[in-house]
Design a protein around this motif. Structure first.
Motif: not given
Length: 302
Positions: A108-118, A127-136, A286-291
């Motif tokens: 999330a730290g390098f993949l999302l900030p710019e995308a969320v801003r744009r 609204r963009v909701v980020v579920d920052d979860c552990a790998p497992d 909305a999800s398709r557009s974000f991707i």
């Protein structure tokens, strides 16, 4: 009255238009249909209800008492239908909505900030909701439908999820510019023999891939520090605590000009960061557009 009869939306629209205008011709113009179509819809409605709704005169239609009683209900139904249709249009045109994403904090730290801003600039009502979860927990969040989709590299994909590659990454050796290996264009895994490195702890991120690859190359990796988050490894390397092994995309996203990011080779280990969805589930507009925003961002980066 036919007790199985249910008025259609077209019949109700015709009824309300005729009630408000008092004329078939005016109602037909309002509904963009022919006068005979309005007349047929009214006749169907009256036959189904077994009730006369209008008294016909030579010049106009006069509503009966039954029509007057029916009008508020018909108007309310049409308002609800129009509101529902408007809501779907808003979702389809991204005037409003929600995008829920599962992702590990490191990604999330390098993949999302710019995308969320744009995305936010283009679609402020979504609204963009980020579920920052552990790998497992990553795959479980997608399978449990707590989110619309995930972004990551599932360790064990399984038959219940689908993956669509977003970007291809590879493991790299990251060091300060004053490190003896910093001038290399690539570094072999065997070059890491006797080289203390920083990498993620067991069970986190790329550690399993690092250990398996080093073993196959015949290298007993000397791990000087184990961290839970690659962001920690990055600042430790920058601070002079030793080189690290991590995905190159994350290291480059840090933007530290004092660090060299050198591909590891023999073997070169690539991994796909993918869009992960539950099999058989369709994504919202909305999800398709974000991707699409994410893909455009990394296409430009390439």
């Amino acid at each position: 009255m036919n007790h199985s009869f249910v008025p259609t939306i077209r019949q109700l629209r015709a009824f309300v238009a005729v009630y408000q205008s008092g004329r078939l011709g005016t109602a037909a113009q309002r509904l963009f249909v022919t006068q005979s179509a309005v007349s047929m819809l009214l006749r169907q409605l009256e036959d189904g209800l077994d009730t006369r709704l209008f008294d016909r005169t030579t010049r106009s239609l006069q509503p009966t008492a039954a029509a007057t009683d029916m009008l508020p209900t018909a108007e309310r139904i049409l308002r609800d239908v129009d509101a529902l249709a408007g809501g779907f249009r808003d979702l389809a045109t991204l005037e409003r909505g929600r995008v829920a994403v599962a992702i590990t904090p490191t990604l999330a730290g390098f993949l999302l900030p710019e995308a969320v801003r744009r995305f936010g600039e283009s679609h402020p009502g979504v609204r963009v909701v980020v579920d920052d979860c552990a790998p497992d927990q990553f795959v479980a969040r997608v399978l449990g439908e707590h989110v619309d989709f995930g972004l990551g590299t599932p360790e064990r994909p399984g038959a219940d999820i689908e993956t669509a590659p977003l970007l291809r990454d590879h493991l790299a050796f990251v060091c300060r510019r004053d490190h003896p290996l910093a001038s290399r264009r690539s570094i072999r895994w065997t070059d890491l023999a006797g080289q203390p490195v920083i990498t993620s702890r067991g069970g986190y991120g790329v550690r399993q891939t690092v250990d398996v690859t080093a073993a196959r190359a015949g290298v007993a990796l000397e791990v000087a520090n184990e961290v839970s988050f690659l962001s920690t490894a990055l600042w430790m390397t920058a601070s002079g605590l030793g080189p690290s092994v991590m995905p190159s995309a994350f290291a480059r996203a840090g933007g530290d000009a004092d660090l060299a990011v050198i591909p590891l080779s023999a073997p070169r280990v690539s991994r796909d960061i993918s869009v992960v969805t539950r099999r058989g589930r369709s994504l919202s507009a909305a999800s398709r557009s974000f991707i699409e925003v994410l893909r455009a961002q990394w296409d430009q980066a390439d």
